[in-house]
Design an enzyme around this catalytic site. Structure first.
Site, short mmCIF file in Angstrom:
data_model
loop_
_atom_site.label_atom_id
_atom_site.label_comp_id
_atom_site.label_asym_id
_atom_site.label_seq_id
_atom_site.Cartn_x
_atom_site.Cartn_y
_atom_site.Cartn_z
N ASP A 35 -12.07 -9.49 5.15
CA ASP A 35 -13.39 -9.50 4.50
C ASP A 35 -13.93 -10.94 4.43
O ASP A 35 -15.12 -11.18 4.64
CB ASP A 35 -13.33 -8.90 3.08
CG ASP A 35 -13.65 -7.40 3.06
OD1 ASP A 35 -13.36 -6.71 4.06
OD2 ASP A 35 -14.21 -6.92 2.04
N ASP A 77 -6.15 -7.22 4.60
CA ASP A 77 -7.34 -6.59 4.03
C ASP A 77 -8.26 -7.66 3.45
O ASP A 77 -9.46 -7.70 3.73
CB ASP A 77 -6.91 -5.60 2.94
CG ASP A 77 -8.10 -4.92 2.27
OD1 ASP A 77 -9.01 -4.50 2.99
OD2 ASP A 77 -8.10 -4.82 1.02
N ASP A 86 -2.61 -18.10 0.22
CA ASP A 86 -3.65 -18.79 -0.57
C ASP A 86 -4.27 -19.92 0.25
O ASP A 86 -5.49 -20.08 0.30
CB ASP A 86 -3.09 -19.29 -1.92
CG ASP A 86 -1.74 -19.99 -1.81
OD1 ASP A 86 -1.14 -19.99 -0.71
OD2 ASP A 86 -1.29 -20.56 -2.84
N TYR A 90 0.83 -1.21 0.00
CA TYR A 90 0.00 0.00 0.00
C TYR A 90 0.86 1.26 0.00
O TYR A 90 0.44 2.31 -0.47
CB TYR A 90 -0.89 0.04 1.24
CG TYR A 90 -2.17 -0.74 1.16
CD1 TYR A 90 -2.20 -2.05 0.68
CD2 TYR A 90 -3.37 -0.19 1.58
CE1 TYR A 90 -3.37 -2.76 0.63
CE2 TYR A 90 -4.56 -0.90 1.54
CZ TYR A 90 -4.55 -2.19 1.07
OH TYR A 90 -5.72 -2.89 1.03
N LYS A 148 3.58 -15.08 1.87
CA LYS A 148 3.74 -15.75 0.58
C LYS A 148 5.25 -15.97 0.38
O LYS A 148 5.85 -15.54 -0.62
CB LYS A 148 3.11 -14.88 -0.53
CG LYS A 148 2.99 -15.56 -1.88
CD LYS A 148 1.89 -16.62 -1.97
CE LYS A 148 1.97 -17.35 -3.29
NZ LYS A 148 1.04 -18.48 -3.41
#
Ligand SMILES: NC(=O)c1ccc[n+]([C@@H]2O[C@H](COP(=O)([O-])OP(=O)(O)OC[C@H]3O[C@@H](n4cnc5c(N)ncnc54)[C@H](O)[C@@H]3O)[C@@H](O)[C@H]2O)c1
Ligand SMILES: CC(C)[C@H](C(=O)O)[C@@H](O)C(=O)O
Ligand SMILES: [Mg+2]
Length: 355
Positions: A248, A244, A220, A142, A188
């Site tokens: 959700d 983020d 993942d 970000y 990752k």
């Protein structure tokens, strides 16, 4: 009588609707617990662009830093999506988080027993879920530089330094000590250098917390495991973009994105905000679920103001209201006795606190 200075940022879309309900509930609980709250409103996001020309006015930064804590709704909307990036509502929010130094975003996903049927997952998979997602909030892709879009080629950069990883890691380990003593670090590392440093640093840090179990998971797999068996997680610690996305997903595990609160904390101040956005598709319809914001207000009472009893009262009132079958539209299909609009949901929680 104790008085707390609360800065309020309502923002765009459903932001004003949900923040108004949280203020209602805060006032009810303050009266019961003998403290007072004075509020001052500041602009951010689309409304700030329309009013002042910029998404984050200097007055907002200064006002929040001079308050005891900040309650924030949500920003953004299609109207501002074509502005140059530096003028967008989301850029204002990111700059705000950075200036406030709120590096640790705590996003708890806890299932209410009354809502086990509200998730799209089977009740036996989700009953008892209690996850704390610790999302690094002011670093990673970000904020990484260089970043560019020249119309042909575009790129962003995912950067973490060791001190940034240690800082968020400590938050996660300390939180785990007060919970089930398990941290799952999500990265990752099989592909990204930045994730390898993340993983190595977490392993080093874990030596200071021998009482806490550290495991690692690729992002993942973590997305899959959250849906397969969410109860396996206690604390999840991860970087900005992975956090983020995973939060959700976690919100739907517990029934609705309208339920997930958050606390953005650091060394200077704290911002309390639902994890969801400004929901332009339902703005102005009076159907937004205010619970994520109301629970964020309870987190503010607990973490920033040390008013634990008041926070407990809000949480108990929410449980009682849900138990009695009151639901907003997002949860209407699930054991609802009565479907309430946004404002009536705030009213009834305030009433339960008062009685
Ligand atoms: N912290 C923030 O301010 C924040 C967070 C996320 C997105 N946004 C912004 O919000 C805008 C919309 O983004 P989006 O649609 O991807 O995400 P969103 O979270 O706003 O909405 C996603 C879906 O969830 C529903 N929803 C969200 N909150 C709800 C609530 N309280 N009650 C009931 N339903 C709810 C919406 O109606 C929509 O269908 C964009 O401009 C985005 O950048 C802001
Ligand atoms: C609006 C956007 C910048 C923000 C983020 O990605 O951090 C939002 O999705 C959130 O989760 O708070
Ligand atoms: Mg988000």
């Amino acid at each position: 009588m104790k008085n707390y200075k609360i800065s309020i940022i309502k923002g765009d879309g459903i932001g004003p609707e949900i923040v108004d309900e949280a203020i209602k509930v805060l006032n009810a609980v303050a009266k019961k617990c003998d403290f007072s709250l004075s509020y001052k409103e500041y602009l951010m996001g689309g409304i700030a662009i329309d009013t002042t020309g910029v998404p984050l006015p200097a007055e907002t930064v200064e006002g929040v830093l001079n308050s005891d804590a900040c309650l924030f709704g949500a920003i953004g909307g299609e109207k501002w999506d074509t502005l140059p990036r530096e003028l967008r509502p989301e850029t204002g929010l990111l700059k705000f988080r950075e200036e406030m130094g709120v590096y640790a975003n705590l996003r708890p996903a806890i299932i209410y027993d009354e809502l086990v049927n509200a998730s799209t997952l089977k009740p036996e998979v989700i009953k008892g879920v209690d996850i704390m997602i610790v999302r690094e909030l002011i670093g990673g892709i970000y904020f990484g530089k260089p970043r560019e879009n020249d119309g042909f080629k575009a790129f962003n950069t995912m950067v973490y330094t060791k001190p940034e990883i240690v800082r968020i890691g400590k938050t996660a380990f300390e939180l785990a000590r007060k919970r089930d003593k398990r941290v799952c670090s999500v990265d990752k590392a099989n592909v990204l250098e930045v994730s390898q440093l993340w993983r190595d640093t977490m392993n080093e840090l874990a030596k200071d917390y021998p009482d806490v179990e550290l495991t690692h998971m690729y992002v993942d797999n973590a997305a899959m495991q959250l849906v397969r068996n969410p109860k396996q997680f206690d604390v999840i610690v991860t970087g900005n973009i992975f956090g983020d996305i995973l939060s959700d997903t976690a919100s739907m595990v517990v029934g609705s994105i309208g339920l997930l609160p958050s606390a953005s904390t650091g060394d200077k101040t704290a911002i309390y905000e639902p994890i969801h956005g400004s929901a332009p598709d339902i703005a102005g319809m009076g159907i937004a679920n205010p619970l994520a914001t109301i629970v964020s207000a309870a987190m503010m009472l607990r973490y920033s103001l040390n008013e634990d009893k008041a926070a407990d009262m809000i949480e108990e009132a929410i449980k009682a209201v849900l138990k009695d079958g009151y639901r907003t539209k997002d949860l209407a299909a699930f054991d609802a006795k009565e479907v309430l609009n946004t404002s009536d949901m705030g009213n009834i929680i305030a009433e339960y606190i008062e009685k």
